[in-house]
Design a protein around this motif. Sequence first.
Motif, PDB file in Angstrom:
ATOM      1  N   SER A  25       0.826  -1.210   0.000  1.00 31.73           N
ATOM      2  CA  SER A  25       0.000   0.000   0.000  1.00 31.73           C
ATOM      3  C   SER A  25       0.857   1.256   0.000  1.00 31.73           C
ATOM      4  O   SER A  25       0.489   2.268  -0.614  1.00 31.73           O
ATOM      5  CB  SER A  25      -0.923  -0.005   1.227  1.00 31.73           C
ATOM      6  N   PHE A  26       2.006   1.223   0.648  1.00 32.96           N
ATOM      7  CA  PHE A  26       2.903   2.387   0.657  1.00 32.96           C
ATOM      8  C   PHE A  26       3.467   2.663  -0.733  1.00 32.96           C
ATOM      9  O   PHE A  26       3.451   3.809  -1.213  1.00 32.96           O
ATOM     10  CB  PHE A  26       4.032   2.156   1.663  1.00 32.96           C
ATOM     11  N   PHE A  27       3.982   1.629  -1.407  1.00 35.05           N
ATOM     12  CA  PHE A  27       4.648   1.846  -2.685  1.00 35.05           C
ATOM     13  C   PHE A  27       3.652   2.037  -3.830  1.00 35.05           C
ATOM     14  O   PHE A  27       4.026   2.599  -4.864  1.00 35.05           O
ATOM     15  CB  PHE A  27       5.582   0.665  -2.988  1.00 35.05           C
ATOM     16  N   GLN A  28       2.425   1.597  -3.680  1.00 28.05           N
ATOM     17  CA  GLN A  28       1.430   1.846  -4.717  1.00 28.05           C
ATOM     18  C   GLN A  28       1.145   3.335  -4.881  1.00 28.05           C
ATOM     19  O   GLN A  28       0.734   3.783  -5.946  1.00 28.05           O
ATOM     20  CB  GLN A  28       0.139   1.097  -4.389  1.00 28.05           C
ATOM     21  N   ARG A  29       1.363   4.096  -3.829  1.00 32.69           N
ATOM     22  CA  ARG A  29       1.097   5.540  -3.880  1.00 32.69           C
ATOM     23  C   ARG A  29       2.264   6.333  -4.441  1.00 32.69           C
ATOM     24  O   ARG A  29       2.131   7.529  -4.673  1.00 32.69           O
ATOM     25  CB  ARG A  29       0.768   6.056  -2.476  1.00 32.69           C
ATOM     26  N   SER A  30       3.408   5.678  -4.656  1.00 32.62           N
ATOM     27  CA  SER A  30       4.600   6.436  -5.072  1.00 32.62           C
ATOM     28  C   SER A  30       4.529   6.862  -6.530  1.00 32.62           C
ATOM     29  O   SER A  30       5.002   7.949  -6.881  1.00 32.62           O
ATOM     30  CB  SER A  30       5.855   5.584  -4.847  1.00 32.62           C
ATOM     31  N   GLY A  31       3.957   6.048  -7.405  1.00 33.38           N
ATOM     32  CA  GLY A  31       3.847   6.403  -8.816  1.00 33.38           C
ATOM     33  C   GLY A  31       5.140   6.291  -9.596  1.00 33.38           C
ATOM     34  O   GLY A  31       5.205   6.701 -10.756  1.00 33.38           O
ATOM     35  N   THR A  32       6.199   5.715  -9.009  1.00 37.28           N
ATOM     36  CA  THR A  32       7.485   5.550  -9.697  1.00 37.28           C
ATOM     37  C   THR A  32       7.635   4.124 -10.202  1.00 37.28           C
ATOM     38  O   THR A  32       6.891   3.212  -9.820  1.00 37.28           O
ATOM     39  CB  THR A  32       8.646   5.884  -8.755  1.00 37.28           C
ATOM     40  N   GLU A  33       8.637   3.924 -11.079  1.00 38.99           N
ATOM     41  CA  GLU A  33       8.890   2.591 -11.595  1.00 38.99           C
ATOM     42  C   GLU A  33       9.324   1.640 -10.486  1.00 38.99           C
ATOM     43  O   GLU A  33       8.860   0.496 -10.424  1.00 38.99           O
ATOM     44  CB  GLU A  33       9.974   2.660 -12.684  1.00 38.99           C
ATOM     45  N   SER A  34      10.220   2.095  -9.606  1.00 38.16           N
ATOM     46  CA  SER A  34      10.634   1.236  -8.498  1.00 38.16           C
ATOM     47  C   SER A  34       9.471   0.964  -7.558  1.00 38.16           C
ATOM     48  O   SER A  34       9.360  -0.135  -6.987  1.00 38.16           O
ATOM     49  CB  SER A  34      11.793   1.881  -7.731  1.00 38.16           C
ATOM     50  N   GLY A  35       8.581   1.948  -7.393  1.00 38.06           N
ATOM     51  CA  GLY A  35       7.410   1.733  -6.551  1.00 38.06           C
ATOM     52  C   GLY A  35       6.501   0.662  -7.116  1.00 38.06           C
ATOM     53  O   GLY A  35       5.964  -0.168  -6.368  1.00 38.06           O
ATOM     54  N   ARG A 108      18.307   2.179  -0.601  1.00 33.67           N
ATOM     55  CA  ARG A 108      18.717   1.707  -1.932  1.00 33.67           C
ATOM     56  C   ARG A 108      17.543   0.954  -2.556  1.00 33.67           C
ATOM     57  O   ARG A 108      17.398  -0.256  -2.396  1.00 33.67           O
ATOM     58  CB  ARG A 108      19.943   0.820  -1.817  1.00 33.67           C
ATOM     59  N   ALA A 109      16.718   1.673  -3.279  1.00 34.97           N
ATOM     60  CA  ALA A 109      15.498   1.078  -3.815  1.00 34.97           C
ATOM     61  C   ALA A 109      15.805  -0.028  -4.813  1.00 34.97           C
ATOM     62  O   ALA A 109      15.209  -1.112  -4.763  1.00 34.97           O
ATOM     63  CB  ALA A 109      14.636   2.157  -4.466  1.00 34.97           C
ATOM     64  N   GLY A 110      16.721   0.223  -5.741  1.00 36.34           N
ATOM     65  CA  GLY A 110      17.012  -0.767  -6.769  1.00 36.34           C
ATOM     66  C   GLY A 110      17.539  -2.065  -6.188  1.00 36.34           C
ATOM     67  O   GLY A 110      17.133  -3.160  -6.597  1.00 36.34           O
ATOM     68  N   HIS A 111      18.454  -1.973  -5.238  1.00 33.66           N
ATOM     69  CA  HIS A 111      19.033  -3.174  -4.627  1.00 33.66           C
ATOM     70  C   HIS A 111      17.978  -3.960  -3.850  1.00 33.66           C
ATOM     71  O   HIS A 111      17.891  -5.187  -3.976  1.00 33.66           O
ATOM     72  CB  HIS A 111      20.182  -2.769  -3.702  1.00 33.66           C
ATOM     73  N   ASN A 112      17.180  -3.267  -3.051  1.00 36.00           N
ATOM     74  CA  ASN A 112      16.206  -3.952  -2.208  1.00 36.00           C
ATOM     75  C   ASN A 112      15.075  -4.575  -3.011  1.00 36.00           C
ATOM     76  O   ASN A 112      14.613  -5.675  -2.694  1.00 36.00           O
ATOM     77  CB  ASN A 112      15.644  -2.980  -1.172  1.00 36.00           C
ATOM     78  N   VAL A 113      14.612  -3.907  -4.065  1.00 34.37           N
ATOM     79  CA  VAL A 113      13.544  -4.502  -4.866  1.00 34.37           C
ATOM     80  C   VAL A 113      14.070  -5.703  -5.646  1.00 34.37           C
ATOM     81  O   VAL A 113      13.348  -6.690  -5.843  1.00 34.37           O
ATOM     82  CB  VAL A 113      12.918  -3.451  -5.806  1.00 34.37           C
ATOM     83  N   ALA A 114      15.345  -5.668  -6.063  1.00 32.88           N
ATOM     84  CA  ALA A 114      15.924  -6.817  -6.752  1.00 32.88           C
ATOM     85  C   ALA A 114      16.020  -8.023  -5.815  1.00 32.88           C
ATOM     86  O   ALA A 114      15.778  -9.164  -6.228  1.00 32.88           O
ATOM     87  CB  ALA A 114      17.302  -6.463  -7.303  1.00 32.88           C
ATOM     88  N   GLU A 115      16.350  -7.788  -4.553  1.00 35.67           N
ATOM     89  CA  GLU A 115      16.413  -8.894  -3.590  1.00 35.67           C
ATOM     90  C   GLU A 115      15.020  -9.472  -3.337  1.00 35.67           C
ATOM     91  O   GLU A 115      14.849 -10.691  -3.237  1.00 35.67           O
ATOM     92  CB  GLU A 115      17.040  -8.419  -2.278  1.00 35.67           C
ATOM     93  N   LEU A 116      14.019  -8.606  -3.216  1.00 32.59           N
ATOM     94  CA  LEU A 116      12.648  -9.091  -3.023  1.00 32.59           C
ATOM     95  C   LEU A 116      12.187  -9.913  -4.221  1.00 32.59           C
ATOM     96  O   LEU A 116      11.555 -10.964  -4.064  1.00 32.59           O
ATOM     97  CB  LEU A 116      11.707  -7.917  -2.783  1.00 32.59           C
ATOM     98  N   GLU A 117      12.483  -9.453  -5.419  1.00 29.85           N
ATOM     99  CA  GLU A 117      12.101 -10.203  -6.619  1.00 29.85           C
ATOM    100  C   GLU A 117      12.817 -11.548  -6.674  1.00 29.85           C
ATOM    101  O   GLU A 117      12.244 -12.542  -7.133  1.00 29.85           O
ATOM    102  CB  GLU A 117      12.419  -9.367  -7.857  1.00 29.85           C
ATOM    103  N   ALA A 118      14.073 -11.585  -6.196  1.00 30.78           N
ATOM    104  CA  ALA A 118      14.803 -12.852  -6.188  1.00 30.78           C
ATOM    105  C   ALA A 118      14.153 -13.845  -5.232  1.00 30.78           C
ATOM    106  O   ALA A 118      14.018 -15.035  -5.560  1.00 30.78           O
ATOM    107  CB  ALA A 118      16.262 -12.608  -5.792  1.00 30.78           C
ATOM    108  N   TYR A 119      13.739 -13.387  -4.054  1.00 28.71           N
ATOM    109  CA  TYR A 119      13.085 -14.292  -3.113  1.00 28.71           C
ATOM    110  C   TYR A 119      11.702 -14.704  -3.604  1.00 28.71           C
ATOM    111  O   TYR A 119      11.247 -15.815  -3.331  1.00 28.71           O
ATOM    112  CB  TYR A 119      13.018 -13.655  -1.730  1.00 28.71           C
ATOM    113  N   CYS A 120      11.040 -13.833  -4.347  1.00 29.96           N
ATOM    114  CA  CYS A 120       9.769 -14.228  -4.965  1.00 29.96           C
ATOM    115  C   CYS A 120       9.991 -15.366  -5.963  1.00 29.96           C
ATOM    116  O   CYS A 120       9.222 -16.335  -6.002  1.00 29.96           O
ATOM    117  CB  CYS A 120       9.133 -13.037  -5.669  1.00 29.96           C
TER     118      CYS A 120
END
Length: 318
Positions: A25-35, A108-120
């Motif tokens: 819910s937090f990142f859905q409001r950001s409107g960015t690609e990383s969000g 570090r948005a790029g690093h953290n989202v890449a780690e989350l995607e890897a665990y997914c």
Amino acid sequence: PSCPGRMDARPLFQSLQALAEDNASFFQRSGTESGRRFAAAFAALREHGRRLEPALRHFARLYHRFDLDEATPGNGYRSLVQTARCCLAHAVHKSRYVAAHRRSVFFRAGHNVAELEAYCAALAQLRALLCLAQRLLAHNRPGCLFPPEEDGLSELVLREYSTMHNGCFYGRCLGFQFAPSIRPFLQTIAIGLVSFGENYKRNDMGLGVAAGSLFTSGKFAIDPELRGDEFERLTQNLDVHFWKSFWNLTETELLASVASMTATQVGVCRALTVPPEPLELPLAANPSVTVTIAPPVAHTGPGPIHMRLLSYQLREGQ
């Protein structure tokens, strides 16, 4: 993070659901690609958690039937459940970190989202493995760990397993199921393997492959996704000569001299040969009676086994 073993896994799933909903819910409001990537990753984590909870609960009620005895709680079903729980624990840990630092300037948005995607991706493959395990569990006789030889189920499982993508387990998630102290060593082995494999078919065997591997290892060290994809490709397509060349790499004089300057010296490094002679062993039920263990025989007949004893220090009786 610690990996829950025999304890109740409900708090783990509850934490995952709560953290995934809050972060999504937090990142859905950001409107960015990383969000958008964050929101999609947390939605996937929530779905994986929802699907994994009943499956793990089902196995937790049954896997004790396949232990050797009460003092030996171990079998493939236990290992698979423990690995899935450990992956979930890492996902919860990363989700909690994101929730605590997502507003920070240094996040570090790029690093953290890449780690989350890897665990997914890892959880998706673990779900597929659990589905295969459920098919085995439903098809086998009660309490029997292995399927009957004549029904062809083993071949079916191997065919389905070969279609899975295991590269996610050799990238950012490499060694998540082990203690943190062993992960750097596993990363070194994985980087060395894919670097050596990339140069293996370009050059003649020898120091050219090893030297080229040193130059190409950097890109695999900084790009975990590339390393995982390359590891998956190599393990599916290379022959036994590659593996012999890779594991004997340190036998070359140049690399052995480099290793002697940079690596810790071991106390024991000795080549041994075990002759093909039968062994006489006492029976556990009646030690006064012995049984003869014949040496293993291949199509070329009995032969000696060549091995190397490596130990950090010389121990008594070794």
